[in-house]
Design a protein around this motif. Structure first.
Motif, PDB file in Angstrom:
ATOM      1  N   GLN A  51       0.832  -1.202   0.000  1.00  0.00           N
ATOM      2  CA  GLN A  51       0.000   0.000   0.000  1.00  0.00           C
ATOM      3  C   GLN A  51       0.863   1.246   0.000  1.00  0.00           C
ATOM      4  O   GLN A  51       0.579   2.210  -0.721  1.00  0.00           O
ATOM      5  N   ASP A  55       0.726   3.975  -2.942  1.00  0.00           N
ATOM      6  CA  ASP A  55       0.401   5.380  -2.658  1.00  0.00           C
ATOM      7  C   ASP A  55       1.421   6.316  -3.305  1.00  0.00           C
ATOM      8  O   ASP A  55       1.052   7.293  -3.962  1.00  0.00           O
ATOM      9  N   ARG A  59       0.697   8.532  -6.736  1.00  0.00           N
ATOM     10  CA  ARG A  59       0.806   9.983  -6.552  1.00  0.00           C
ATOM     11  C   ARG A  59       1.773  10.581  -7.572  1.00  0.00           C
ATOM     12  O   ARG A  59       1.480  11.606  -8.195  1.00  0.00           O
ATOM     13  N   ARG A  71      -6.786   7.976  -4.860  1.00  0.00           N
ATOM     14  CA  ARG A  71      -6.662   7.218  -3.609  1.00  0.00           C
ATOM     15  C   ARG A  71      -6.937   5.763  -3.936  1.00  0.00           C
ATOM     16  O   ARG A  71      -8.053   5.385  -4.282  1.00  0.00           O
TER      17      ARG A  71
END
Length: 198
Positions: A51, A55, A59, A71
């Motif tokens: 995760q 992320d 991004r 997200r």
């Protein structure tokens, strides 16, 4: 930029959205030319690590491609799907590098839109691993259309196998690091020649 998978190899990221494909490929475990092994960032039981990687990678992808932040929530069920996608993309790159048979990709939905200025856009769809597969395959398609897909390669030093973007003028690179992996390959070949001669 934070690209934790590719930074493990001290790599310069591929341009634009293709860096997301490179990031996925570099989540794989590797023995590297040095004794230190790099763990699989998508291994079963490592949802927190996966995760965190996702992320940062998503991004950076959003920033590089001018999109809004995404997200992405991964589950334990997503990890084997992502490893499968990673392996399929790796095999596809290797097949293209050697002119081998085509590899059948997992399909993923995308939305093709028409912007107000007349440009077409390709947007990923789904959630979790399905969204990531959609983004990776869309970026692969865009890279093929622009002619840069062939520059994304897998290091030929098998213990390493890092995904790198070949910036050589004639697209002839085969190692992610000429000093590390290239020298190791030349040294092995030299030792083998000496052994055969003896």
């Amino acid at each position: 930029m934070n690209r934790p998978a590719s930074e493990r190899y001290c790599l310069t990221p591929a341009p634009g959205g293709l860096a997301l494909v490179q990031e996925l490929l570099n989540t794989a475990p590797a023995g590297r030319p040095t004794p230190a092994e790099l763990p699989d960032l998508l291994a079963d039981g490592s949802l927190g690590v996966a995760q965190e990687w996702a992320d940062l990678a998503v991004r950076d992808w959003a920033r590089e491609t001018g999109r809004a932040d995404v997200r992405l929530a991964l589950t334990d069920d997503d990890l084997p799907r992502l490893r499968c996608l990673r392996d399929q993309v790796r095999r596809a790159l290797a097949a293209g590098d050697r002119g081998g048979d085509a590899v059948r990709f997992t399909s993923a939905p995308v939305v093709v839109g028409l912007a107000g200025d007349g440009t077409l856009t390709v947007e990923p769809e789904g959630a979790g691993a399905r969204w990531l597969a959609s983004a990776v395959l869309a970026e692969g398609l865009l890279a093929q259309a622009s002619g840069v897909w062939r520059r994304l390669k897998i290091c030929r030093n098998e213990p390493c196998s890092a995904a790198f973007y070949d910036r050589s003028r004639n697209n002839s690179g085969v190692w992610h690091s000429v000093r590390g992996c290239g020298n190791a390959a030349h040294l092995r070949a030299c030792r083998e020649r000496r052994r055969v001669q003896a």
